[in-house]
Design a protein around this motif. Sequence first.
Motif, PDB file in Angstrom:
ATOM      1  N   GLU A 173       0.840  -1.037   0.016  1.00 38.16           N
ATOM      2  CA  GLU A 173      -0.066  -0.156  -0.045  1.00 38.16           C
ATOM      3  C   GLU A 173       0.940   1.312  -0.045  1.00 38.16           C
ATOM      4  OE1 GLU A 173      -3.839  -0.044   2.321  1.00 38.16           O
ATOM      5  OE2 GLU A 173      -2.748  -1.757   3.338  1.00 38.16           O
ATOM      6  N   ARG A 174       0.692   2.045  -0.838  1.00 38.99           N
ATOM      7  CA  ARG A 174       1.365   3.235  -1.305  1.00 38.99           C
ATOM      8  C   ARG A 174       0.590   4.456  -1.522  1.00 38.99           C
ATOM      9  NH1 ARG A 174       7.386   1.137  -3.569  1.00 38.99           N
ATOM     10  NH2 ARG A 174       8.107   2.981  -2.244  1.00 38.99           N
ATOM     11  N   ASP A 175      -0.633   4.317  -1.350  1.00 38.55           N
ATOM     12  CA  ASP A 175      -1.702   5.284  -1.766  1.00 38.55           C
ATOM     13  C   ASP A 175      -1.518   6.679  -1.085  1.00 38.55           C
ATOM     14  OD1 ASP A 175      -2.704   3.585  -3.525  1.00 38.55           O
ATOM     15  OD2 ASP A 175      -4.538   3.366  -2.498  1.00 38.55           O
TER      16      ASP A 175
ATOM     17  N   GLN B 208       1.497   7.834   0.343  1.00 40.57           N
ATOM     18  CA  GLN B 208       2.621   8.445   0.205  1.00 40.57           C
ATOM     19  C   GLN B 208       2.606   9.313  -1.435  1.00 40.57           C
ATOM     20  OE1 GLN B 208       6.112   5.839   0.096  1.00 40.57           O
ATOM     21  NE2 GLN B 208       7.274   7.005  -1.507  1.00 40.57           N
ATOM     22  N   ILE B 209       1.778   8.490  -2.158  1.00 43.23           N
ATOM     23  CA  ILE B 209       1.448   9.137  -3.689  1.00 43.23           C
ATOM     24  C   ILE B 209       0.735  10.426  -3.288  1.00 43.23           C
ATOM     25  CG2 ILE B 209       0.353   8.921  -5.695  1.00 43.23           C
ATOM     26  CD1 ILE B 209       1.034   5.817  -5.600  1.00 43.23           C
ATOM     27  N   ALA B 210      -0.394  10.261  -2.420  1.00 44.52           N
ATOM     28  CA  ALA B 210      -1.061  11.558  -2.136  1.00 44.52           C
ATOM     29  C   ALA B 210      -0.164  12.606  -1.336  1.00 44.52           C
ATOM     30  CB  ALA B 210      -2.181  11.110  -1.122  1.00 44.52           C
ATOM     31  N   GLU B 211       0.424  12.371  -0.282  1.00 47.31           N
ATOM     32  CA  GLU B 211       1.385  13.401   0.119  1.00 47.31           C
ATOM     33  C   GLU B 211       2.411  13.994  -0.851  1.00 47.31           C
ATOM     34  OE1 GLU B 211       1.402  14.257   3.772  1.00 47.31           O
ATOM     35  OE2 GLU B 211      -0.393  13.546   3.159  1.00 47.31           O
ATOM     36  N   ALA B 212       2.873  13.195  -1.864  1.00 49.66           N
ATOM     37  CA  ALA B 212       3.845  13.678  -2.979  1.00 49.66           C
ATOM     38  C   ALA B 212       3.102  14.797  -3.678  1.00 49.66           C
ATOM     39  CB  ALA B 212       4.426  12.962  -3.740  1.00 49.66           C
ATOM     40  N   ALA B 213       1.751  14.372  -4.060  1.00 45.97           N
ATOM     41  CA  ALA B 213       0.936  15.156  -5.040  1.00 45.97           C
ATOM     42  C   ALA B 213       0.498  16.491  -4.201  1.00 45.97           C
ATOM     43  CB  ALA B 213      -0.460  14.360  -5.097  1.00 45.97           C
ATOM     44  N   TRP B 214       0.365  16.399  -2.847  1.00 42.54           N
ATOM     45  CA  TRP B 214       0.129  17.640  -1.946  1.00 42.54           C
ATOM     46  C   TRP B 214       1.484  18.711  -2.345  1.00 42.54           C
ATOM     47  CZ3 TRP B 214       3.036  19.601   1.917  1.00 42.54           C
ATOM     48  CH2 TRP B 214       2.807  20.755   2.516  1.00 42.54           C
TER      49      TRP B 214
ATOM     50  N   THR C 268       8.120   7.872  -5.452  1.00 47.66           N
ATOM     51  CA  THR C 268       8.168   9.387  -5.522  1.00 47.66           C
ATOM     52  C   THR C 268       8.958  10.183  -6.461  1.00 47.66           C
ATOM     53  OG1 THR C 268       7.751   9.197  -2.967  1.00 47.66           O
ATOM     54  CG2 THR C 268       8.639  11.110  -3.633  1.00 47.66           C
ATOM     55  N   ALA C 269      10.136   9.676  -6.639  1.00 48.23           N
ATOM     56  CA  ALA C 269      10.946  10.447  -7.477  1.00 48.23           C
ATOM     57  C   ALA C 269      10.459  10.656  -8.696  1.00 48.23           C
ATOM     58  CB  ALA C 269      12.408   9.798  -7.644  1.00 48.23           C
ATOM     59  N   LYS C 270       9.839   9.335  -9.290  1.00 52.19           N
ATOM     60  CA  LYS C 270       9.216   9.538 -10.796  1.00 52.19           C
ATOM     61  C   LYS C 270       7.968  10.482 -10.616  1.00 52.19           C
ATOM     62  CE  LYS C 270       7.274   6.466 -14.306  1.00 52.19           C
ATOM     63  NZ  LYS C 270       6.305   7.577 -14.720  1.00 52.19           N
ATOM     64  N   GLN C 271       7.210  10.534  -9.678  1.00 50.34           N
ATOM     65  CA  GLN C 271       5.961  11.432  -9.429  1.00 50.34           C
ATOM     66  C   GLN C 271       6.591  12.702  -9.513  1.00 50.34           C
ATOM     67  OE1 GLN C 271       3.847  10.679  -6.002  1.00 50.34           O
ATOM     68  NE2 GLN C 271       2.251  11.955  -6.395  1.00 50.34           N
TER      69      GLN C 271
ATOM     70  N   GLU D 193      -2.068   9.505  10.954  1.00 50.71           N
ATOM     71  CA  GLU D 193      -1.600   8.355  11.035  1.00 50.71           C
ATOM     72  C   GLU D 193      -2.588   7.357  10.029  1.00 50.71           C
ATOM     73  OE1 GLU D 193      -1.785   6.755  15.289  1.00 50.71           O
ATOM     74  OE2 GLU D 193      -1.996   9.295  15.804  1.00 50.71           O
ATOM     75  N   PHE D 194      -2.049   6.344   9.456  1.00 49.68           N
ATOM     76  CA  PHE D 194      -2.543   5.507   8.822  1.00 49.68           C
ATOM     77  C   PHE D 194      -2.010   4.190   8.998  1.00 49.68           C
ATOM     78  CE2 PHE D 194      -2.182   9.343   6.605  1.00 49.68           C
ATOM     79  CZ  PHE D 194      -3.660   9.674   5.997  1.00 49.68           C
ATOM     80  N   GLU D 195      -3.234   2.955   8.970  1.00 56.75           N
ATOM     81  CA  GLU D 195      -2.748   1.741   8.997  1.00 56.75           C
ATOM     82  C   GLU D 195      -2.541   1.359   7.466  1.00 56.75           C
ATOM     83  OE1 GLU D 195      -5.368  -1.034  10.846  1.00 56.75           O
ATOM     84  OE2 GLU D 195      -5.034  -0.549  12.762  1.00 56.75           O
ATOM     85  N   ALA D 196      -1.442   0.498   7.292  1.00 63.25           N
ATOM     86  CA  ALA D 196      -1.089   0.101   5.996  1.00 63.25           C
ATOM     87  C   ALA D 196      -0.496  -1.176   6.081  1.00 63.25           C
ATOM     88  CB  ALA D 196      -0.160   0.966   5.409  1.00 63.25           C
ATOM     89  N   GLU D 197      -0.685  -1.983   5.042  1.00 67.52           N
ATOM     90  CA  GLU D 197       0.007  -3.122   4.629  1.00 67.52           C
ATOM     91  C   GLU D 197       1.591  -3.135   3.892  1.00 67.52           C
ATOM     92  OE1 GLU D 197      -0.709  -7.903   2.923  1.00 67.52           O
ATOM     93  OE2 GLU D 197      -2.152  -6.184   2.387  1.00 67.52           O
ATOM     94  N   ALA D 198       2.486  -3.211   5.081  1.00 69.37           N
ATOM     95  CA  ALA D 198       3.762  -2.634   4.416  1.00 69.37           C
ATOM     96  C   ALA D 198       4.591  -3.771   3.536  1.00 69.37           C
ATOM     97  CB  ALA D 198       4.717  -2.499   5.630  1.00 69.37           C
ATOM     98  N   GLU D 199       4.121  -4.931   4.060  1.00 69.67           N
ATOM     99  CA  GLU D 199       4.664  -5.953   3.086  1.00 69.67           C
ATOM    100  C   GLU D 199       3.568  -7.178   3.626  1.00 69.67           C
ATOM    101  OE1 GLU D 199       8.185  -8.037   4.547  1.00 69.67           O
ATOM    102  OE2 GLU D 199       8.120  -7.058   6.505  1.00 69.67           O
ATOM    103  N   PRO D 200       3.621  -8.220   2.486  1.00 73.70           N
ATOM    104  CA  PRO D 200       2.437  -9.096   2.602  1.00 73.70           C
ATOM    105  C   PRO D 200       2.188  -9.662   4.000  1.00 73.70           C
ATOM    106  CG  PRO D 200       3.563  -9.472   0.450  1.00 73.70           C
ATOM    107  CD  PRO D 200       4.235  -8.179   1.435  1.00 73.70           C
ATOM    108  N   GLY D 201       0.868  -9.401   4.752  1.00 74.18           N
ATOM    109  CA  GLY D 201       0.604  -9.916   5.855  1.00 74.18           C
ATOM    110  C   GLY D 201       1.092  -9.292   6.938  1.00 74.18           C
TER     111      GLY D 201
END
Length: 204
Positions: free
Chosen positions: A23-25, A27-33, A55-58, A183-191
């Motif tokens: 999950e990186r949604d 992070q993408i939203a923060e860079a968009a801000w 992020t760098a690509k964005q 604060e956000f809950e996220a799946e950082a790696e599978p499981g």
Amino acid sequence: MPTENKVPAFDLIGKRYDESFVERDVQIAEAAWLIDQLPPGSRVLDLGCGSGLPTAKQLVDAGMDVVGVDESQTMLDLAAAQAPGATYLHADLRELGELGEFDAVVAFFALLMLSKADIERNLRDIRALLRGPGLLLVSMVQGDFDTFPVNFLGSPTTVSAYPPSQLRTVVADAGFEVLALREFEAEAEPGRIEVQLYLRGAKS
């Protein structure tokens, strides 16, 4: 990503970092801000840029002048291929003095690889690099530990973490106005679910 004894872990992880980070949604939203706050051509430091995604690509795609710094050459090689158009530097994240000035600095899940003493010193060094709007984006994992040993994607490393109120204080003490801390809950790696902290700041 940081520090000397962490480099082999991220050299080993390589492209699996992108494949396994679920999950990186946010992070993408923060860079968009950040992009919305800056005119095209603004100079942005992506500290601990890793593989360049997302992020760098964005930032490059938005017309920013991006400098990506990482301590893993393997990750930098991936970044150059996956997010061309930025300047990528193989360097210690704690040694920023030769990089010049920036309009903004982003550090997504990079500072947590340092000790708390190094994080707090690094934030002061980041502030010294900032000009103009002087914006800062930082993401960390919620917790309260210092260089705690973990396995990330099967590779040993260490991480540091702050409770939200303490992270706010640490960033403010380094000379920033804290604009938002969420604060956000996220799946950082599978499981594996973790609570992630995303902080927006500006040089005060």
